[in-house]
Design an enzyme around this catalytic site. Structure first.
Site, PDB file in Angstrom:
ATOM      1  N   ASP A 124     -40.847 -10.336 -24.297  1.00 62.58           N
ATOM      2  CA  ASP A 124     -41.192 -10.898 -22.989  1.00 62.58           C
ATOM      3  C   ASP A 124     -42.409 -10.123 -22.503  1.00 62.58           C
ATOM      4  O   ASP A 124     -42.280  -9.021 -21.972  1.00 62.58           O
ATOM      5  CB  ASP A 124     -40.028 -10.753 -22.008  1.00 62.58           C
ATOM      6  CG  ASP A 124     -40.357 -11.309 -20.633  1.00 62.58           C
ATOM      7  OD1 ASP A 124     -41.099 -12.314 -20.563  1.00 62.58           O
ATOM      8  OD2 ASP A 124     -39.892 -10.740 -19.639  1.00 62.58           O
ATOM      9  N   ASP A 150     -36.502  -7.612 -17.830  1.00 62.22           N
ATOM     10  CA  ASP A 150     -37.445  -7.906 -18.919  1.00 62.22           C
ATOM     11  C   ASP A 150     -36.772  -7.783 -20.285  1.00 62.22           C
ATOM     12  O   ASP A 150     -37.050  -8.569 -21.190  1.00 62.22           O
ATOM     13  CB  ASP A 150     -38.667  -6.984 -18.827  1.00 62.22           C
ATOM     14  CG  ASP A 150     -39.429  -7.180 -17.529  1.00 62.22           C
ATOM     15  OD1 ASP A 150     -39.979  -8.279 -17.318  1.00 62.22           O
ATOM     16  OD2 ASP A 150     -39.453  -6.236 -16.703  1.00 62.22           O
ATOM     17  N   GLU A 153     -42.589 -15.308 -25.567  1.00 61.29           N
ATOM     18  CA  GLU A 153     -42.726 -16.329 -24.537  1.00 61.29           C
ATOM     19  C   GLU A 153     -44.170 -16.781 -24.430  1.00 61.29           C
ATOM     20  O   GLU A 153     -45.091 -15.973 -24.496  1.00 61.29           O
ATOM     21  CB  GLU A 153     -42.240 -15.781 -23.188  1.00 61.29           C
ATOM     22  CG  GLU A 153     -42.120 -16.848 -22.135  1.00 61.29           C
ATOM     23  CD  GLU A 153     -41.450 -16.319 -20.878  1.00 61.29           C
ATOM     24  OE1 GLU A 153     -40.214 -16.350 -20.821  1.00 61.29           O
ATOM     25  OE2 GLU A 153     -42.173 -15.871 -19.983  1.00 61.29           O
TER      26      GLU A 153
END
Length: 172
Positions: free
Chosen positions: A7, A140, A68
């Site tokens: 992430d 996160d 992502e």
């Protein structure tokens, strides 16, 4: 199969690693939030992301990676910084021979929460349940584990039906 999820963030990059067995069961291996010092020059922060992910890849030897996709934020400067942090993470993975797969935030939430509009608390809760983790996860790191799980689920489903990732997507 060992999968690392990333992430990306210019201040904090989440990292999560899972193992997936032949039956499709996922187990937690590692998670962390790589916090970079905000006082550093931006280039130094990118190097910290690159180096930090490099060390984790060397220690845990993931076979595949999921990251992502960048979404367009309201602030173009923030979107550019996020893209650069993402690039540092991708380069760290690819330079160490790890193939990278990309997922939109909605895809990740759909795979983990069951709806593409789930919030961070729902993601954290479901990751704890799915990977049998106790205690509150850092946001996160939970997102990174969610990205790894989304890849594992997508990979497994596509293998069962015999199509390559990307072939099932509608072309615009």
């Amino acid at each position: 199969m060992r999968i690392i999820g990333i992430d990306p963030g210019s201040r904090c990059t989440g990292v999560g690693i899972i193992d997936v067995d032949a039956a499709g069961r996922s187990t937690h291996v590692f998670h962390a939030a790589l916090k970079v010092v905000e006082d550093d020059q931006f280039a130094d922060r990118l190097k910290r992301i690159f180096d930090g992910i490099g060390v984790i890849v060397a220690d845990y030897a993931p076979q595949e990676a999921a990251i992502e996709r960048v979404f367009m934020a309201r602030n173009p400067d923030s979107a550019l910084k996020l893209g650069q942090a993402r690039g540092a993470a991708i380069c760290a993975l690819v330079s160490r021979g790890v193939g990278v797969h990309e997922y939109a935030a909605r895809e990740v939430k759909q795979a983990v929460v069951g709806t593409g509009s789930g919030d961070k608390n729902q993601v954290q809760h479901m990751i704890g349940l799915l990977l049998q983790l106790t205690g509150k996860l850092q946001a996160d790191a939970a997102d990174a584990l969610a990205i790894a799980l989304a890849h594992a689920h997508t990979r497994s489903s596509l293998q069962r039906v015999g199509i390559a990732r990307g072939a099932w997507r509608r072309r615009r």
